[in-house]
Design a protein around this motif. Structure first.
Motif, PDB file in Angstrom:
ATOM      1  N   UNK A 196     153.840  60.941 111.528  1.00 39.80           N
ATOM      2  CA  UNK A 196     152.893  62.250 111.084  1.00 39.80           C
ATOM      3  C   UNK A 196     151.959  62.196 109.392  1.00 39.80           C
ATOM      4  N   UNK A 197     153.967  61.442 109.356  1.00 33.50           N
ATOM      5  CA  UNK A 197     153.917  61.347 107.694  1.00 33.50           C
ATOM      6  C   UNK A 197     152.232  61.016 106.938  1.00 33.50           C
ATOM      7  N   UNK A 198     151.362  60.253 108.282  1.00 29.37           N
ATOM      8  CA  UNK A 198     150.010  59.600 107.494  1.00 29.37           C
ATOM      9  C   UNK A 198     149.199  60.415 107.892  1.00 29.37           C
ATOM     10  N   UNK A 199     149.691  61.713 108.443  1.00 28.82           N
ATOM     11  CA  UNK A 199     148.303  62.936 108.405  1.00 28.82           C
ATOM     12  C   UNK A 199     148.078  63.847 107.842  1.00 28.82           C
ATOM     13  N   UNK A 200     146.796  64.270 107.501  1.00 29.17           N
ATOM     14  CA  UNK A 200     146.866  65.943 107.221  1.00 29.17           C
ATOM     15  C   UNK A 200     147.422  66.055 108.080  1.00 29.17           C
ATOM     16  N   UNK A 201     148.005  67.638 108.471  1.00 35.67           N
ATOM     17  CA  UNK A 201     147.984  68.341 109.745  1.00 35.67           C
ATOM     18  C   UNK A 201     147.273  69.697 109.325  1.00 35.67           C
ATOM     19  N   UNK A 202     146.518  70.242 110.555  1.00 35.36           N
ATOM     20  CA  UNK A 202     145.872  71.340 110.738  1.00 35.36           C
ATOM     21  C   UNK A 202     146.197  72.070 111.568  1.00 35.36           C
ATOM     22  N   UNK A 203     146.407  73.738 112.239  1.00 33.87           N
ATOM     23  CA  UNK A 203     145.983  74.160 113.147  1.00 33.87           C
ATOM     24  C   UNK A 203     144.965  75.446 113.336  1.00 33.87           C
ATOM     25  N   UNK A 204     144.345  75.127 114.283  1.00 34.95           N
ATOM     26  CA  UNK A 204     143.138  75.810 114.300  1.00 34.95           C
ATOM     27  C   UNK A 204     143.665  76.810 115.620  1.00 34.95           C
ATOM     28  N   UNK A 205     142.484  77.942 115.475  1.00 35.92           N
ATOM     29  CA  UNK A 205     142.368  78.373 117.202  1.00 35.92           C
ATOM     30  C   UNK A 205     141.010  79.333 117.869  1.00 35.92           C
ATOM     31  N   UNK A 206     140.918  79.366 119.038  1.00 34.20           N
ATOM     32  CA  UNK A 206     140.307  79.601 119.969  1.00 34.20           C
ATOM     33  C   UNK A 206     140.443  80.897 120.722  1.00 34.20           C
ATOM     34  N   UNK A 207     139.535  81.837 120.678  1.00 34.64           N
ATOM     35  CA  UNK A 207     139.343  83.230 121.440  1.00 34.64           C
ATOM     36  C   UNK A 207     138.466  83.256 122.643  1.00 34.64           C
ATOM     37  N   UNK A 208     138.526  83.981 123.674  1.00 35.03           N
ATOM     38  CA  UNK A 208     137.570  83.503 124.498  1.00 35.03           C
ATOM     39  C   UNK A 208     136.327  84.232 123.728  1.00 35.03           C
ATOM     40  N   UNK A 227     143.189  61.973 108.985  1.00 36.93           N
ATOM     41  CA  UNK A 227     143.668  60.780 107.895  1.00 36.93           C
ATOM     42  C   UNK A 227     143.677  61.504 106.858  1.00 36.93           C
ATOM     43  N   UNK A 228     142.541  62.034 106.494  1.00 35.94           N
ATOM     44  CA  UNK A 228     142.702  62.938 104.871  1.00 35.94           C
ATOM     45  C   UNK A 228     143.361  62.890 104.217  1.00 35.94           C
ATOM     46  N   UNK A 229     143.357  63.526 103.208  1.00 35.41           N
ATOM     47  CA  UNK A 229     144.425  63.735 102.325  1.00 35.41           C
ATOM     48  C   UNK A 229     145.266  65.284 102.352  1.00 35.41           C
ATOM     49  N   UNK A 230     143.927  65.989 102.021  1.00 37.13           N
ATOM     50  CA  UNK A 230     144.044  67.299 101.309  1.00 37.13           C
ATOM     51  C   UNK A 230     144.921  68.178 103.140  1.00 37.13           C
ATOM     52  N   UNK A 231     143.808  69.741 102.819  1.00 34.90           N
ATOM     53  CA  UNK A 231     144.226  70.759 104.201  1.00 34.90           C
ATOM     54  C   UNK A 231     143.083  70.695 104.894  1.00 34.90           C
ATOM     55  N   UNK A 232     141.788  70.486 104.875  1.00 31.95           N
ATOM     56  CA  UNK A 232     140.661  70.618 105.117  1.00 31.95           C
ATOM     57  C   UNK A 232     140.828  71.755 105.667  1.00 31.95           C
ATOM     58  N   UNK A 233     140.148  72.898 105.820  1.00 34.15           N
ATOM     59  CA  UNK A 233     139.522  73.819 107.142  1.00 34.15           C
ATOM     60  C   UNK A 233     138.514  72.909 107.710  1.00 34.15           C
ATOM     61  N   UNK A 234     137.513  71.445 107.680  1.00 37.45           N
ATOM     62  CA  UNK A 234     136.449  71.721 108.752  1.00 37.45           C
ATOM     63  C   UNK A 234     137.133  70.798 110.084  1.00 37.45           C
ATOM     64  N   UNK A 235     137.058  71.571 111.369  1.00 38.88           N
ATOM     65  CA  UNK A 235     137.354  70.430 112.190  1.00 38.88           C
ATOM     66  C   UNK A 235     137.189  68.992 112.843  1.00 38.88           C
ATOM     67  N   UNK A 236     136.047  68.590 111.798  1.00 40.92           N
ATOM     68  CA  UNK A 236     135.629  67.216 111.854  1.00 40.92           C
ATOM     69  C   UNK A 236     136.243  65.596 111.282  1.00 40.92           C
ATOM     70  N   UNK A 237     137.195  66.265 110.410  1.00 36.52           N
ATOM     71  CA  UNK A 237     138.332  66.316 109.640  1.00 36.52           C
ATOM     72  C   UNK A 237     138.920  65.264 109.995  1.00 36.52           C
ATOM     73  N   UNK A 238     139.188  66.112 111.431  1.00 36.74           N
ATOM     74  CA  UNK A 238     140.756  65.865 112.498  1.00 36.74           C
ATOM     75  C   UNK A 238     140.266  64.660 113.447  1.00 36.74           C
ATOM     76  N   UNK A 244     144.977  77.383 109.666  1.00 38.72           N
ATOM     77  CA  UNK A 244     146.005  76.662 108.195  1.00 38.72           C
ATOM     78  C   UNK A 244     146.228  75.496 108.737  1.00 38.72           C
ATOM     79  N   UNK A 245     145.543  74.524 106.907  1.00 38.93           N
ATOM     80  CA  UNK A 245     146.349  72.666 107.108  1.00 38.93           C
ATOM     81  C   UNK A 245     147.342  72.692 105.791  1.00 38.93           C
TER      82      UNK A 245
END
Length: 124
Positions: free
Chosen positions: A29-41, A100-111, A49-50
């Protein structure tokens, strides 16, 4: 190909804490920016967070107000989300994502890669 598997979810009382983890396999995972998303019903998936590849950059959703902390351990191929002062409105399925991005993007399509999600339930 990267496989992401979340763990650590469950039921917690309001005001309590919980840590969810995301273990990656297939590639480091060192090659990837990582994020957490959530979805409620009935709601759209939202950014939580990213964290950048090295962990030097983190980004949080405004509504969190400092209650959650994202971290990563590249040696263990794991990303964490420490959640504190949980509220009933935090209940959702939480998803880990890698991009594969370098930052901590809040945009789902970046993942590019997503885990299957894990349920977090907060009782009032």
């Amino acid at each position: 190909q990267v496989l992401l598997v979340e763990s650590g979810g469950g039921l917690v009382q309001a005001g309590g804490s919980l840590r969810v983890s995301c273990v990656a396999s297939g590639r480091t995972i060192s090659s990837y920016a990582m994020g957490w998303f959530r979805q409620a019903p009935g709601k759209e998936r939202e950014f939580v967070a990213g964290i950048s590849r090295s962990g030097s950059i983190t980004r949080y959703a405004d509504f969190l107000k400092g209650r959650f902390t994202i971290s990563r351990d590249n040696a263990k191929n794991t990303v964490y989300l420490q959640m504190s002062s949980l509220k009933p409105e935090d209940a959702a399925v939480y998803y880990c994502a890698g991009g594969a991005g370098y930052g901590a993007s809040p945009v789902p399509i970046r993942y590019d890669y997503w885990g299957q999600g894990i349920q977090v339930t907060v009782s009032s």
